[in-house]
Enzyme design. Structure first.
Site, PDB file in Angstrom:
ATOM      1  N   ASP A  21     -29.891  16.716  32.466  1.00 25.21           N
ATOM      2  CA  ASP A  21     -28.949  15.598  32.389  1.00 25.21           C
ATOM      3  C   ASP A  21     -28.165  15.477  33.693  1.00 25.21           C
ATOM      4  OD1 ASP A  21     -27.080  13.672  31.628  1.00 25.21           O
ATOM      5  OD2 ASP A  21     -25.796  15.146  30.608  1.00 25.21           O
ATOM      6  N   ASN A  23     -25.997  12.683  34.389  1.00 30.08           N
ATOM      7  CA  ASN A  23     -24.774  11.867  34.343  1.00 30.08           C
ATOM      8  C   ASN A  23     -23.800  12.297  33.254  1.00 30.08           C
ATOM      9  OD1 ASN A  23     -26.245  11.029  32.194  1.00 30.08           O
ATOM     10  ND2 ASN A  23     -25.914   8.844  32.511  1.00 30.08           N
ATOM     11  N   ASP A  25     -23.938  12.685  30.000  1.00 33.74           N
ATOM     12  CA  ASP A  25     -23.854  12.135  28.633  1.00 33.74           C
ATOM     13  C   ASP A  25     -24.529  13.063  27.614  1.00 33.74           C
ATOM     14  OD1 ASP A  25     -26.475  11.730  29.271  1.00 33.74           O
ATOM     15  OD2 ASP A  25     -26.503   9.580  28.834  1.00 33.74           O
ATOM     16  N   ASP A  29     -32.372  12.861  31.577  1.00 26.11           N
ATOM     17  CA  ASP A  29     -32.679  11.516  32.067  1.00 26.11           C
ATOM     18  C   ASP A  29     -33.732  11.541  33.177  1.00 26.11           C
ATOM     19  OD1 ASP A  29     -30.968  12.347  34.311  1.00 26.11           O
ATOM     20  OD2 ASP A  29     -29.299  11.928  32.927  1.00 26.11           O
ATOM     21  N   ASP A  98     -46.375   8.570  27.018  1.00 33.09           N
ATOM     22  CA  ASP A  98     -46.763   8.860  25.648  1.00 33.09           C
ATOM     23  C   ASP A  98     -47.069   7.515  24.991  1.00 33.09           C
ATOM     24  OD1 ASP A  98     -46.917  10.021  23.029  1.00 33.09           O
ATOM     25  OD2 ASP A  98     -45.526  11.580  23.690  1.00 33.09           O
ATOM     26  N   ASP A 199     -50.524   9.328  20.823  1.00 38.86           N
ATOM     27  CA  ASP A 199     -49.856   9.842  19.632  1.00 38.86           C
ATOM     28  C   ASP A 199     -50.591   9.510  18.328  1.00 38.86           C
ATOM     29  OD1 ASP A 199     -47.177  10.955  18.626  1.00 38.86           O
ATOM     30  OD2 ASP A 199     -47.314   9.071  17.491  1.00 38.86           O
ATOM     31  N   GLU A 256     -53.850  13.205  20.530  1.00 35.20           N
ATOM     32  CA  GLU A 256     -53.342  14.075  19.476  1.00 35.20           C
ATOM     33  C   GLU A 256     -54.181  13.809  18.233  1.00 35.20           C
ATOM     34  OE1 GLU A 256     -49.194  15.117  17.140  1.00 35.20           O
ATOM     35  OE2 GLU A 256     -49.839  13.057  17.372  1.00 35.20           O
ATOM     36  N   HIS A 328     -43.502  19.698  21.479  1.00 33.38           N
ATOM     37  CA  HIS A 328     -42.223  19.276  20.903  1.00 33.38           C
ATOM     38  C   HIS A 328     -42.247  19.211  19.374  1.00 33.38           C
ATOM     39  CE1 HIS A 328     -44.728  15.800  20.755  1.00 33.38           C
ATOM     40  NE2 HIS A 328     -43.838  15.167  20.000  1.00 33.38           N
ATOM     41  N   ASP A 329     -43.409  19.417  18.758  1.00 33.02           N
ATOM     42  CA  ASP A 329     -43.510  19.393  17.293  1.00 33.02           C
ATOM     43  C   ASP A 329     -43.653  20.784  16.700  1.00 33.02           C
ATOM     44  OD1 ASP A 329     -43.531  16.599  17.148  1.00 33.02           O
ATOM     45  OD2 ASP A 329     -45.721  16.489  17.219  1.00 33.02           O
TER      46      ASP A 329
HETATM   47  O1  TEU Z   1     -47.051  13.718  15.618  1.00 36.72           O
HETATM   48  C1  TEU Z   1     -48.016  13.418  14.649  1.00 36.72           C
HETATM   49  C2  TEU Z   1     -48.072  14.374  13.573  1.00 36.72           C
HETATM   50  O2  TEU Z   1     -49.060  14.430  12.870  1.00 36.72           O
HETATM   51  C3  TEU Z   1     -46.838  15.182  13.328  1.00 36.72           C
HETATM   52  O3  TEU Z   1     -46.178  14.550  12.283  1.00 36.72           O
HETATM   53  C4  TEU Z   1     -47.040  16.583  12.962  1.00 36.72           C
HETATM   54  O4  TEU Z   1     -47.860  16.689  11.829  1.00 36.72           O
HETATM   55  C5  TEU Z   1     -45.685  17.171  12.645  1.00 36.72           C
HETATM   56  O5  TEU Z   1     -44.836  16.916  13.743  1.00 36.72           O
HETATM   57  C6  TEU Z   1     -45.716  18.637  12.418  1.00 36.72           C
HETATM   58  O6  TEU Z   1     -44.409  19.016  12.053  1.00 36.72           O
HETATM   59  C7  TEU Z   1     -46.725  12.721  16.514  1.00 36.72           C
HETATM   60  C8  TEU Z   1     -45.586  13.154  17.421  1.00 36.72           C
HETATM   61  O7  TEU Z   1     -45.997  14.235  18.202  1.00 36.72           O
HETATM   62  C9  TEU Z   1     -44.377  13.442  16.600  1.00 36.72           C
HETATM   63  O8  TEU Z   1     -43.315  13.910  17.375  1.00 36.72           O
HETATM   64  C10 TEU Z   1     -43.991  12.171  15.909  1.00 36.72           C
HETATM   65  O9  TEU Z   1     -42.932  12.411  15.021  1.00 36.72           O
HETATM   66  C11 TEU Z   1     -45.150  11.542  15.138  1.00 36.72           C
HETATM   67  O10 TEU Z   1     -46.360  11.521  15.874  1.00 36.72           O
HETATM   68  C12 TEU Z   1     -44.849  10.097  14.821  1.00 36.72           C
HETATM   69  O11 TEU Z   1     -44.917   9.330  15.975  1.00 36.72           O
HETATM   70 CA    CA Z   2     -28.067  11.695  30.979  1.00 31.21          CA
END
Ligand code: TEU
Ligand code: CA
Length: 555
Positions: A21, A23, A25, A29, A98, A199, A256, A328-329
């Site tokens: 970050d 700035n 907030d 960014d 993405d 995605d 994905e 991130h999931d």
């Molecule tokens: O994820 C698709 C997906 O199948 C996920 O829901 C996954 O099963 C879950 O995150 C496991 O906990 C993609 C993205 O990576 C995710 O961040 C999004 O929430 C989702 O699509 C909807 O766009």
């Molecule tokens: Ca920021």
């Protein structure tokens, strides 16, 4: 196999909201990303995938897009984005956006128009169906819980949303909608992005009969996943998508795809596949619970090894997988794939090595290179993630206590990977000068980039050596195109394999066990040690000893 520009590249996923970050907030960014490009270059990164930065109400952290042509103001401006592209180019780096096109945000103008008249032009951009006797059109459960159909107030129409109700699914049977999507994709490619991470793409093909299926839970609903599994024809949509967009630009695409059908591998990532590559989720799928996080299981080492060996062998004659430890999931790999005694820097080095030297495109996730770990949370209110809140409720409904349900979230939450990047030991890990949007992992004082840059034995310095080895002039071809050969398949502690190309062999040996281990190898004492995660290596006469959590690469 025809060589492609991306075959020998290394990629890195940035979760922009939590990266840096500038700035104050509390939200990462684009300027923050620009200021860290040299850091990434120095680490050995070529390709950067940005989780969504488009305009969004952030119900699902940007995976709900309300304008595909705008940068969300919390991240900066389109000028900032253009600067990022230019700065990346100067460093021979590539940017991936993405691509979230299974659904958009309910605040997107298409959907706002559609709501006014579900039978009109924009209604056909989505799936509106009439309910029967006050019930939704079918019994599908969305991925984020509850019915996948949301009623339009004051009407008997419902619309389909496989994810949150604020993420209506786009109608891929409508050529007008497809045209809009193709135009948008080409607009970004014209701008200079190198490609996309795509995605949830397997979900775009629907069974238009939308018939109810046998329930799989006490709520009388069935995961909408079953519908996807039962329907054929996604290939035609994917091929048209490629022909109309990516192919013309030699774009790099990484899809994905969960639970692909068996015979689809060649079609998806073969020489003329729909995508350049797709993520290997085989190890991640191991811990998936049947009903949710509350019945998820810890990953066993042998299953982990088998899963990766299997996908390596299955794919090497076909194409390239994208290898990941976390994203991130997912919770952090160190906590998920390593036994308790290895959830430390030594383990992080070992896990990084076996993953990055596999055949395929390595994708690091931000913080992986310093061995970031899951973040403990004290209360369900500390979580932001929509899916975590749903899984918490599901766990309670299944009879778990509040404490137990929270524990389930601590182990599995997507927010484990979304806490701010740990840059240094100053307040908020140097991520922001103000209050961060999500809690910073309290371990940041000891675990951060600055401290690791100053310590040559750190996970970060090790990752640099690891990536440098993979990309070295001498071994680059081998690590890119070399065959994967499993070793010690039945050994309960060793994760070991060879990569071979034209008479040249590199051996990767990692000891996941608690105690030291001596093994006999075909390599002679003349084998060079290319990389070693611990100070000593003990090799004589084809015998090699590995400490607990030690990894050695010989060549
Ligand atoms: O994820 C698709 C997906 O199948 C996920 O829901 C996954 O099963 C879950 O995150 C496991 O906990 C993609 C993205 O990576 C995710 O961040 C999004 O929430 C989702 O699509 C909807 O766009
Ligand atoms: Ca920021």
């Amino acid at each position: 196999m025809n060589k492609k520009w991306w075959h020998d590249k290394t990629a890195y996923q940035i979760y922009p909201k939590s990266f840096y970050d500038t700035n104050g907030d509390g939200i990462g960014d684009l300027k923050g990303i620009i200021s860290k490009l040299d850091y990434l270059k120095d680490l050995g990164i070529d390709i950067i995938w940005l989780s969504p930065i488009y305009q969004s109400p952030f119900v699902d952290q940007g995976y709900d897009i309300s304008d595909y042509y705008k940068i969300d103001e919390s991240f900066g401006t389109m000028e900032d984005f253009d600067t990022l592209l230019a700065e990346a180019k100067k460093r021979n780096m590539y940017i991936l956006m993405d691509l979230v096109i299974n659904h958009c945000s309910d605040k997107h103008k298409w959907f706002q128009e559609a709501l006014k008249n579900p039978e009109g032009e924009y209604g056909d951009y989505f799936y509106f169906r009439k309910g029967t006797n006050g019930n939704p059109p079918s019994n599908y459960r969305s991925y984020f819980g509850k019915s996948a159909w949301q009623q339009v107030e004051g009407t008997d129409y419902y619309y389909l949303h496989m994810f949150a109700k604020e993420q209506p699914d786009l109608n891929w049977e409508n050529p007008k909608l497809l045209n809009e999507l193709y135009t948008m994709i080409n607009w970004w490619l014209e701008k200079g992005v190198a490609g996309f991470r795509i995605d949830a793409i397997i979900n775009i093909k629907k069974d238009l009969t939308f018939q109810s299926l046998e329930p799989d839970g006490p709520d009388g609903l069935v995961s909408v996943w079953r519908m996807v599994e039962n329907v054929d024809g996604v290939g035609k949509l994917l091929e048209d998508l490629k022909k109309n967009t990516f192919e013309k630009y030699q774009a790099f695409t990484v899809a994905e795809v969960f639970n692909m059908k068996k015979d689809e591998l060649v079609e998806f990532i073969g020489e003329n596949g729909h995508f350049s590559t797709m993520f290997d989720f085989s190890a991640h799928s191991l811990s998936m619970g049947e009903h949710g996080w509350y019945d998820s299981k810890p990953v066993q080492f042998m299953d982990f090894k088998k899963a990766l060996f299997h996908s390596q062998q299955e794919c090497q004659e076909v194409g390239f997988l994208a290898n990941i430890i976390e994203n991130h999931d997912e919770p952090r790999g160190v906590n998920r794939f390593l036994p308790d005694h290895a959830q430390n820097p030594a383990g992080a080095k070992m896990l990084g090595t076996i993953s990055i030297l596999l055949r395929g495109i390595p994708f690091l996730y931000q913080g992986q290179e310093i061995g970031m770990q899951n973040c403990p949370m004290d209360s369900i209110d500390d979580y932001d993630d929509i899916s975590t809140h749903n899984e918490y409720l599901t766990a309670l409904e299944a009879g778990l206590s509040k404490d137990e349900a929270l524990k389930v979230c601590c182990l599995n939450s997507r927010d484990n990977a979304r806490t701010p990047m740990q840059w240094d030991a100053s307040a908020n890990a140097g991520f922001t000068s103000q209050t961060p949007w999500l809690k910073v992992n309290p371990n940041y004082k000891d675990l951060n980039v600055k401290a690791q840059l100053a310590d040559e034995n750190s996970v970060l310095c090790y990752y640099k050596k690891l990536l440098a080895l993979r990309k070295s002039p001498e071994y680059r071809e081998l690590f890119t195109y070399g065959k994967f050969v499993p070793l010690f398949e039945d050994d309960p502690d060793l994760f070991a394999y060879e990569r071979t190309l034209e008479g040249k062999t590199v051996t990767v040996l990692a000891n996941f066990g608690r105690t030291a281990k001596t093994l006999t190898l075909a390599i002679g004492s003349e084998a060079d040690i290319l990389l070693n995660s611990q100070p000593q290596a003990d090799i004589h006469n084809g015998q090699i000893s590995l400490n607990s959590c030690q990894v050695i690469v010989t060549g």
